[in-house]
Motif scaffolding. Structure first.
Motif, PDB file in Angstrom:
ATOM      1  N   PHE A  64      47.995  12.502  -7.618  1.00  0.00           N
ATOM      2  CA  PHE A  64      47.458  12.632  -8.969  1.00  0.00           C
ATOM      3  C   PHE A  64      46.644  13.914  -9.043  1.00  0.00           C
ATOM      4  O   PHE A  64      45.849  14.214  -8.144  1.00  0.00           O
ATOM      5  N   VAL A  65      46.831  14.680 -10.111  1.00  0.00           N
ATOM      6  CA  VAL A  65      46.080  15.917 -10.335  1.00  0.00           C
ATOM      7  C   VAL A  65      45.501  15.871 -11.746  1.00  0.00           C
ATOM      8  O   VAL A  65      46.228  15.610 -12.713  1.00  0.00           O
ATOM      9  N   ALA A  66      44.188  16.123 -11.865  1.00  0.00           N
ATOM     10  CA  ALA A  66      43.517  16.073 -13.165  1.00  0.00           C
ATOM     11  C   ALA A  66      42.869  17.414 -13.465  1.00  0.00           C
ATOM     12  O   ALA A  66      42.387  18.106 -12.571  1.00  0.00           O
ATOM     13  N   GLY A  67      42.841  17.768 -14.736  1.00  0.00           N
ATOM     14  CA  GLY A  67      42.195  19.003 -15.165  1.00  0.00           C
ATOM     15  C   GLY A  67      42.268  19.129 -16.668  1.00  0.00           C
ATOM     16  O   GLY A  67      43.175  18.584 -17.305  1.00  0.00           O
ATOM     17  N   GLY A  68      41.310  19.833 -17.253  1.00  0.00           N
ATOM     18  CA  GLY A  68      41.291  19.969 -18.706  1.00  0.00           C
ATOM     19  C   GLY A  68      41.128  18.621 -19.374  1.00  0.00           C
ATOM     20  O   GLY A  68      40.163  17.902 -19.133  1.00  0.00           O
ATOM     21  N   ARG A  69      42.129  18.242 -20.179  1.00  0.00           N
ATOM     22  CA  ARG A  69      42.096  16.953 -20.878  1.00  0.00           C
ATOM     23  C   ARG A  69      43.274  16.066 -20.492  1.00  0.00           C
ATOM     24  O   ARG A  69      43.686  15.200 -21.263  1.00  0.00           O
ATOM     25  N   ASP A  70      43.815  16.271 -19.278  1.00  0.00           N
ATOM     26  CA  ASP A  70      45.039  15.555 -18.913  1.00  0.00           C
ATOM     27  C   ASP A  70      45.068  15.292 -17.413  1.00  0.00           C
ATOM     28  O   ASP A  70      44.168  15.700 -16.678  1.00  0.00           O
ATOM     29  N   LEU A  71      46.120  14.615 -16.973  1.00  0.00           N
ATOM     30  CA  LEU A  71      46.407  14.457 -15.547  1.00  0.00           C
ATOM     31  C   LEU A  71      47.902  14.362 -15.356  1.00  0.00           C
ATOM     32  O   LEU A  71      48.648  14.037 -16.278  1.00  0.00           O
ATOM     33  N   MET A  72      48.360  14.639 -14.138  1.00  0.00           N
ATOM     34  CA  MET A  72      49.769  14.555 -13.781  1.00  0.00           C
ATOM     35  C   MET A  72      49.929  13.672 -12.554  1.00  0.00           C
ATOM     36  O   MET A  72      49.026  13.587 -11.715  1.00  0.00           O
ATOM     37  N   ALA A  73      51.091  13.013 -12.446  1.00  0.00           N
ATOM     38  CA  ALA A  73      51.446  12.222 -11.269  1.00  0.00           C
ATOM     39  C   ALA A  73      52.697  12.822 -10.639  1.00  0.00           C
ATOM     40  O   ALA A  73      53.649  13.194 -11.347  1.00  0.00           O
ATOM     41  N   PHE A  74      52.709  12.917  -9.301  1.00  0.00           N
ATOM     42  CA  PHE A  74      53.823  13.486  -8.553  1.00  0.00           C
ATOM     43  C   PHE A  74      54.319  12.473  -7.520  1.00  0.00           C
ATOM     44  O   PHE A  74      53.517  11.759  -6.910  1.00  0.00           O
TER      45      PHE A  74
END
Length: 438
Positions: A357-367
């Motif tokens: 999981f990567v978070a930054g700004g106003r969002d996050l991503m899952a890999f």
């Protein structure tokens, strides 16, 4: 002819359905659960939550937040939509002991992302249950078993090393990341842990934590200074561990200055790869330079390591927001994959089983990192995360995962350092939950 029984047919259909939904839309993968806003300390520019970790205290699901002005906060997120503050410690400013709280690391083991130095079980796990270290301009050992009344067990402060190449700006001695090493060769009934902090000045600061797992004592856990390593780094913003079968125990350090995004530091000898050497004997194992053509001010400030030997690094600049995959198994590590981040300034990073999981700004991503050499994007969060992080910039800064056995659901706790918020989203996508439970 082989006959498929109905239950097997159902299982096959379920597997096909998961594969078909491997890249769900942002709105489908996560759902908003809770958010709480906590006012900054009086006179502080902003609260700036840097880190969050979660724990189960009795029947309460508690998230601990460490903030830029030295604050330490515990929030009960047990009931969706009804978070409540259990504890709120504020420091008056730079002269206070805890100014610049940055990171929290649980004992025992490295629960928050990355590889850990092995399962610390039995008497050690029992003795250290509910105890964590908060980093600032030193390290504070805290017993957080009772979230409403945590107790400081020990404090270790470090001095700023004198070296011309070290970065002295941005409160240079603030420890922005922590990694935990289990020390071998401890006496019977005792265990030693080495907690290493990545100082923004470029040094690595280490404390020794001694745990008495047998004797009845008022102080079963003590912490003392282990040493400081000053290498060629101009800054050090985060740190994780790689236990290499070939090279021994390695510290993987990410730096946003000087053109070197990653430095791998050897902390064991060729003769004994299980015992941590004194800091004066630590040495640079390898480095990874910024890719050619990157803007000069590109900052890489988070790293998490997969046990198979792959580092995930987040980097950003005004016009660049990337997630990198680096192969650490090579004598000279190299970048093997680069992903554009969905929003801006990726700063939070967490590895849970086969998911990054990567978070930054106003969002996050899952890999999907079940095969880290072939990492793939699963989903982004979008609107549910936008209810926690409402401001642009370096907002989402840290995240932690927990499973609620009552709700039978997986959750992510997040910090919004610009908005002074702590919040929670629920993971809805079955493919992601399957990888978490693998």
């Amino acid at each position: 002819m082989k006959v498929l029984f109905p239950m097997r047919i159902v299982a096959i259909c379920a597997t096909i359905a998961l594969l078909a939904n491997a890249s769900p839309s942002a709105s489908d993968a996560f759902d908003f659960a809770s958010v709480i806003h906590i006012e900054p300390a009086v006179g502080a520019e902003h609260r700036g939550f840097h880190f969050v970790v979660t724990t189960l205290a009795g029947q309460k699901r508690v998230a601990w937040g460490a903030a830029i002005r030295g604050e330490l906060v515990a929030v009960d997120f047990s009931t969706d939509g009804e978070p409540s503050v259990l504890y709120n410690r504020q420091d008056p400013g730079p002269s206070a002991q805890l100014f610049q709280s940055r990171t929290i690391h649980w004992l025992p083991g490295g629960r928050v992302g990355g590889s850990s130095p092995g399962p610390l079980a039995g008497a050690l796990a029992t003795t250290t249950s509910g105890v964590f270290v908060v980093s600032n301009r030193g390290m504070e050992l805290i017993n957080a078993t009772i979230p409403s009344n945590p107790a400081t067990l020990a404090v270790v402060n470090f001095s700023q090393p004198t070296s011309a190449h070290l970065n002295s700006g941005d409160d240079g001695l603030a420890l922005n990341g922590l990694a935990l090493l289990e020390q071998s060769g401890s006496q019977a009934g005792t265990s030693q842990l080495i907690m290493v902090g990545a100082a923004m000045s470029g040094s690595l600061c280490a404390s020794q934590i001694d745990v008495n797992t047998e004797a009845s004592t008022d102080s079963p856990i003590t912490m003392s200074k282990f040493g400081t390593w000053v290498g060629p780094l101009q800054s050090a913003f985060d740190i994780d561990i790689f236990n290499s079968s070939q090279y021994g125990r390695l510290l993987v350090v990410v730096s946003p200055h000087g053109g070197t995004l990653l430095t791998v530091v050897s902390v064991t000898s060729a003769n004994d790869r299980t015992r941590v050497l004194p800091t004066a004997q630590w040495s640079v194992h390898s480095t990874v330079a910024n890719p050619a053509g990157w803007p000069a001010n590109t900052g890489c400030n988070r790293v998490r390591v997969h046990p198979a030997g792959y580092a995930f690094v987040s980097c950003f600049d005004a016009a660049l927001n990337n997630v990198l995959v680096i192969d650490l198994t090579l004598a000279q590590p190299k970048i093997i994959k680069t992903f554009p981040y969905v929003d801006e300034q990726p700063t939070g990073m967490l590895v849970v089983n086969d998911v990054l999981f990567v978070a930054g700004g106003r969002d996050l991503m899952a890999f999907d990192i079940s095969n880290p050499a072939n990492t793939t994007i699963l989903a982004s969060c979008g609107q549910p995360c936008g209810k926690i992080m409402t401001s642009s910039g370096q907002n989402a800064h840290s995240l932690d995962h927990y499973y609620d056995s009552t709700k039978k659901a997986h959750f992510l706790a997040l910090t919004a350092q610009i908005d002074n918020n702590l919040g929670v989203v629920r993971i809805m996508d079955p493919f992601i939950t399957a990888l978490l439970e693998k």
